[in-house]
Scaffold this motif. Structure first.
Motif, PDB file in Angstrom:
ATOM      1  N   LEU A 163      -5.194  -0.971   8.118  1.00 42.62           N
ATOM      2  CA  LEU A 163      -3.989  -0.820   7.299  1.00 42.62           C
ATOM      3  C   LEU A 163      -3.491  -2.167   6.798  1.00 42.62           C
ATOM      4  O   LEU A 163      -3.052  -2.300   5.645  1.00 42.62           O
ATOM      5  CB  LEU A 163      -2.896  -0.115   8.102  1.00 42.62           C
ATOM      6  N   ASP A 164      -3.551  -3.179   7.664  1.00 41.01           N
ATOM      7  CA  ASP A 164      -3.145  -4.531   7.277  1.00 41.01           C
ATOM      8  C   ASP A 164      -3.983  -5.022   6.103  1.00 41.01           C
ATOM      9  O   ASP A 164      -3.462  -5.582   5.127  1.00 41.01           O
ATOM     10  CB  ASP A 164      -3.316  -5.452   8.487  1.00 41.01           C
ATOM     11  N   ALA A 165      -5.296  -4.790   6.179  1.00 44.08           N
ATOM     12  CA  ALA A 165      -6.186  -5.222   5.102  1.00 44.08           C
ATOM     13  C   ALA A 165      -5.907  -4.460   3.808  1.00 44.08           C
ATOM     14  O   ALA A 165      -5.882  -5.056   2.716  1.00 44.08           O
ATOM     15  CB  ALA A 165      -7.644  -5.019   5.530  1.00 44.08           C
ATOM     16  N   ALA A 188      -4.747   4.660   0.388  1.00 45.99           N
ATOM     17  CA  ALA A 188      -5.534   4.648   1.619  1.00 45.99           C
ATOM     18  C   ALA A 188      -4.651   4.458   2.852  1.00 45.99           C
ATOM     19  O   ALA A 188      -5.035   4.811   3.966  1.00 45.99           O
ATOM     20  CB  ALA A 188      -6.576   3.528   1.555  1.00 45.99           C
ATOM     21  N   VAL A 189      -3.461   3.927   2.632  1.00 45.55           N
ATOM     22  CA  VAL A 189      -2.521   3.668   3.736  1.00 45.55           C
ATOM     23  C   VAL A 189      -1.580   4.850   3.950  1.00 45.55           C
ATOM     24  O   VAL A 189      -1.185   5.143   5.085  1.00 45.55           O
ATOM     25  CB  VAL A 189      -1.711   2.388   3.440  1.00 45.55           C
ATOM     26  N   GLY A 203       6.434  -0.929  12.685  1.00 49.15           N
ATOM     27  CA  GLY A 203       7.577  -1.258  11.844  1.00 49.15           C
ATOM     28  C   GLY A 203       7.220  -2.231  10.743  1.00 49.15           C
ATOM     29  O   GLY A 203       7.643  -2.069   9.594  1.00 49.15           O
ATOM     30  N   GLU A 204       6.437  -3.239  11.056  1.00 43.22           N
ATOM     31  CA  GLU A 204       6.052  -4.223  10.046  1.00 43.22           C
ATOM     32  C   GLU A 204       5.136  -3.610   8.996  1.00 43.22           C
ATOM     33  O   GLU A 204       5.254  -3.908   7.803  1.00 43.22           O
ATOM     34  CB  GLU A 204       5.387  -5.417  10.720  1.00 43.22           C
ATOM     35  N   LEU A 205       4.219  -2.755   9.434  1.00 41.20           N
ATOM     36  CA  LEU A 205       3.346  -2.083   8.468  1.00 41.20           C
ATOM     37  C   LEU A 205       4.148  -1.158   7.564  1.00 41.20           C
ATOM     38  O   LEU A 205       3.925  -1.115   6.342  1.00 41.20           O
ATOM     39  CB  LEU A 205       2.262  -1.288   9.206  1.00 41.20           C
ATOM     40  N   ALA A 206       5.086  -0.419   8.147  1.00 38.64           N
ATOM     41  CA  ALA A 206       5.921   0.490   7.351  1.00 38.64           C
ATOM     42  C   ALA A 206       6.771  -0.288   6.356  1.00 38.64           C
ATOM     43  O   ALA A 206       6.975   0.145   5.216  1.00 38.64           O
ATOM     44  CB  ALA A 206       6.809   1.325   8.278  1.00 38.64           C
TER      45      ALA A 206
END
Length: 280
Positions: A163-165, A188-189, A203-206
């Motif tokens: 997800l980060d990528a 894709a996320v 939380g950071e990804l969201a």
């Protein structure tokens, strides 16, 4: 039989010995981790001292060397130090992040490439993603996306690194004003971002997900949706970092820019005033 007669005492003693051995191993592991953190802290302080000593007193007679000048070339000076690889890698990672924040892209790349040479295979994808971030900030978009694609291909869909990528891929194209490829990365996320339990990573990804969806909506001219997404990002930023953090101020700035793009200049000024308030 004597063993049968003393079976329970023997079992009790055996259990006690096994428990004691288990606690001893745990204590040794904790002590080793603590020692590694202590070594890291000591080496970081030592590297900083070495960096300041590197300022030439002839060139900087009044001690006027800037952080940029001091950190440029720090990676090479670090190689002169005798450090365990695990400590050297951690110091290089921290150094690379500071160098990136100061826009010392070549130095940050050098730090990460040195860390990659030393890292175990299990850490290489994470370090390569940091390198892709450096390329992105240096406007080397093709190099950044090549790494993003390679890293994504090696990760399980839905994993934090995948997800980060993908979010970095979206950011790369949004920075170039390219809506379609950015939307593909975000798609894709989308199925994976909600309901994650690995806080604070979740939380950071969201937050990044909402922020980039907001940027995409503004790029497509849908300013109402863009502001809704950035409002969501602001809520997440305040929950993660608090209202006074500079990263929260950055999201407030997104809202100000979005309001201005929508023609609501009065609201844009209000958001900017809040940015000033949070940074006082």
């Amino acid at each position: 039989c004597r063993v049968r007669r003393y079976r329970w005492p023997i079992l009790g003693v055996t259990t006690l010995i096994l428990l004691s051995a288990g606690y001893a191993v745990l204590a040794w592991q904790q002590n080793r981790a603590l020692q590694a953190e202590r070594d890291l802290a000591e080496q970081m302080v030592s590297v900083l001292l070495d960096t300041y000593r590197a300022a030439d007193p002839v060139r900087y007679p009044d001690g006027s060397a800037t952080a940029r000048e001091l950190l440029a070339g720090a990676t090479q000076r670090l190689d002169l130090r005798d450090l365990p690889d695990i400590v050297r890698i951690r110091v290089l990672e921290a150094l690379a992040e500071v160098q990136l924040n100061l826009e010392l892209h070549a130095d940050s790349e050098a730090s990460l490439r040195r860390a990659l040479e030393l890292a175990d295979p299990g850490r290489k994808a994470e370090l390569e993603l940091r390198l892709a971030t450096v390329f992105h900030h240096a406007a080397r978009h093709a190099d950044a996306e090549a790494l993003v694609m390679r890293i994504s291909a090696g990760q399980a869909p839905g994993s934090a690194l995948f997800l980060d990528a993908q979010l970095l891929g979206a950011e790369i194209h949004l920075a170039q004003g390219q809506a379609d490829p950015a939307a593909r990365y975000l798609a894709a996320v989308d199925p994976w971002i909600d309901g994650r339990s690995d806080a604070p990573i979740a939380g950071e990804l969201a937050l990044r997900h909402a922020r980039q969806h907001g940027n995409l909506a503004h790029l497509l001219g849908d300013h109402a949706v863009g502001q809704q997404q950035h409002q969501r990002a602001l809520e997440l930023a305040r929950a993660l970092w608090g209202p006074k953090d500079l990263r929260t101020s950055s999201v407030l700035n997104d809202l100000a820019l979005g309001a201005s793009s929508a023609g609501d200049h009065r609201q844009a000024i209000r958001w900017l005033e809040e940015v000033v308030t949070t940074t006082e």
